[in-house]
Scaffold this motif. Structure first.
Motif, short mmCIF file in Angstrom:
data_model
loop_
_atom_site.label_atom_id
_atom_site.label_comp_id
_atom_site.label_asym_id
_atom_site.label_seq_id
_atom_site.Cartn_x
_atom_site.Cartn_y
_atom_site.Cartn_z
N GLU A 139 0.81 -1.21 0.00
CA GLU A 139 0.00 0.00 0.00
C GLU A 139 0.85 1.27 0.00
N THR A 140 1.95 1.24 0.75
CA THR A 140 2.85 2.40 0.81
C THR A 140 4.31 1.93 0.77
N ALA A 141 5.16 2.86 0.49
CA ALA A 141 6.61 2.67 0.60
C ALA A 141 7.16 3.96 1.18
N ASP A 142 8.40 3.92 1.57
CA ASP A 142 9.06 5.12 2.06
C ASP A 142 10.21 5.44 1.12
N LEU A 143 10.50 6.69 1.00
CA LEU A 143 11.62 7.14 0.21
C LEU A 143 12.54 7.94 1.12
N ARG A 144 13.82 7.60 1.10
CA ARG A 144 14.82 8.33 1.90
C ARG A 144 15.89 8.85 0.95
N VAL A 145 16.17 10.13 1.05
CA VAL A 145 17.13 10.77 0.16
C VAL A 145 18.12 11.57 0.99
N GLU A 146 19.39 11.32 0.76
CA GLU A 146 20.43 12.04 1.49
C GLU A 146 21.52 12.45 0.51
N PHE A 147 21.92 13.69 0.56
CA PHE A 147 23.05 14.19 -0.23
C PHE A 147 24.08 14.79 0.70
N GLU A 148 25.33 14.57 0.37
CA GLU A 148 26.44 15.17 1.10
C GLU A 148 27.42 15.73 0.08
N PHE A 149 28.14 16.75 0.48
CA PHE A 149 29.12 17.39 -0.38
C PHE A 149 30.45 17.46 0.34
N PRO A 150 31.11 16.36 0.50
CA PRO A 150 32.37 16.36 1.26
C PRO A 150 33.44 17.20 0.56
N ASP A 151 34.13 18.00 1.35
CA ASP A 151 35.17 18.89 0.79
C ASP A 151 36.32 18.11 0.17
N ASP A 152 36.60 16.95 0.73
CA ASP A 152 37.77 16.20 0.29
C ASP A 152 37.46 15.15 -0.78
N ALA A 153 36.24 15.14 -1.28
CA ALA A 153 35.88 14.16 -2.30
C ALA A 153 35.74 14.84 -3.66
N GLY A 154 35.99 14.11 -4.70
CA GLY A 154 35.90 14.66 -6.05
C GLY A 154 34.50 14.67 -6.62
N TYR A 155 33.54 14.16 -5.88
CA TYR A 155 32.15 14.12 -6.35
C TYR A 155 31.22 14.10 -5.15
N ASP A 156 29.95 14.36 -5.42
CA ASP A 156 28.94 14.39 -4.36
C ASP A 156 28.62 12.96 -3.91
N TYR A 157 28.22 12.86 -2.68
CA TYR A 157 27.74 11.59 -2.16
C TYR A 157 26.22 11.65 -2.06
N TYR A 158 25.59 10.54 -2.29
CA TYR A 158 24.16 10.49 -2.04
C TYR A 158 23.71 9.06 -1.78
N GLY B 294 18.27 0.78 -3.50
CA GLY B 294 18.60 2.16 -3.81
C GLY B 294 19.98 2.31 -4.40
N TRP B 295 20.31 3.55 -4.67
CA TRP B 295 21.59 3.90 -5.27
C TRP B 295 22.41 4.65 -4.24
N HIS B 296 23.65 4.25 -4.15
CA HIS B 296 24.55 4.86 -3.18
C HIS B 296 25.77 5.37 -3.93
N GLN B 297 26.00 6.63 -3.86
CA GLN B 297 27.21 7.21 -4.45
C GLN B 297 28.04 7.71 -3.28
N ASP B 298 29.11 6.99 -2.99
CA ASP B 298 29.90 7.33 -1.82
C ASP B 298 31.28 6.70 -1.94
N GLU B 299 32.00 6.68 -0.84
CA GLU B 299 33.37 6.15 -0.85
C GLU B 299 33.43 4.66 -0.55
N THR B 300 32.29 4.06 -0.25
CA THR B 300 32.29 2.63 0.07
C THR B 300 32.31 1.80 -1.20
N HIS B 301 32.80 0.63 -1.12
CA HIS B 301 32.82 -0.33 -2.22
C HIS B 301 33.47 0.24 -3.48
#
Length: 169
Positions: free
Chosen positions: A65-84, A98-105
């Motif tokens: 019947e329902t789902a939840d959506l969680r969205v998080e963005f970060e802009f680390p100074d020491d990274a070459g791209y945004d995290y989300y 979901g999609w994870h753009q970060d330094e993991t993996h």
């Protein structure tokens, strides 16, 4: 409308607070999204959450019947791209993806797709890197949700991906 233009034109001025504000506004204008809120609070905006009526948002039948959506963005100074992290959570069936753009993996590149069931990750695959505006990234990712739902199969009450990658992931 003017603030949207400034926001898009001056991407270098983005910070987490501003990005989450624009994401909240965008989600509030999407049919099928309700109870759009900041978490943990409006002062400490770590993520934007929404309750989703999947059939309205996706325009097609959905088993819960329902789902939840969680969205998080970060802009680390020491990274070459945004995290989300953009996560679709189906609490009724106890799974999320979901999609994870970060330094993991790093073996998967800058961005990966992840399928979780209960407290376990059941699939993690490379995803296309989108280095663009947060609202554009969110819109692109949400447009892929129906394709992902077609790939999720269930066996013994456990989700899996029938194949990877789907087109344009």
């Amino acid at each position: 409308m003017a603030s949207l233009f400034v926001f898009l034109a001056h991407r270098s001025l983005l910070d987490q607070h501003t990005a989450h504000g624009e994401i909240q506004t965008w989600l509030r204008n999407q049919g099928g999204c309700r109870d759009v809120r900041y978490a943990p609070s409006s002062i400490r905006r770590h993520e934007v959450c929404a309750t989703v009526d999947p059939e309205i948002l996706l325009g097609e039948p959905y088993p819960s019947e329902t789902a939840d959506l969680r969205v998080e963005f970060e802009f680390p100074d020491d990274a070459g791209y945004d995290y989300y992290e953009i996560q679709w959570v189906d609490g009724e069936r106890n799974y999320s993806f979901g999609w994870h753009q970060d330094e993991t993996h790093p073996d998967l590149g800058k961005c990966h797709f992840q399928l979780d069931h209960r407290d376990e990750t059941v699939a993690r695959n490379p995803a296309v890197f989108h280095d663009s505006h947060p609202v554009n990234v969110l819109e692109q990712r949400l447009s892929l949700v129906p394709s992902i739902l077609e790939l999720v199969t269930w066996k013994n009450d456990r989700p899996a991906l029938s194949r990877w990658p789907p087109e344009e992931m």
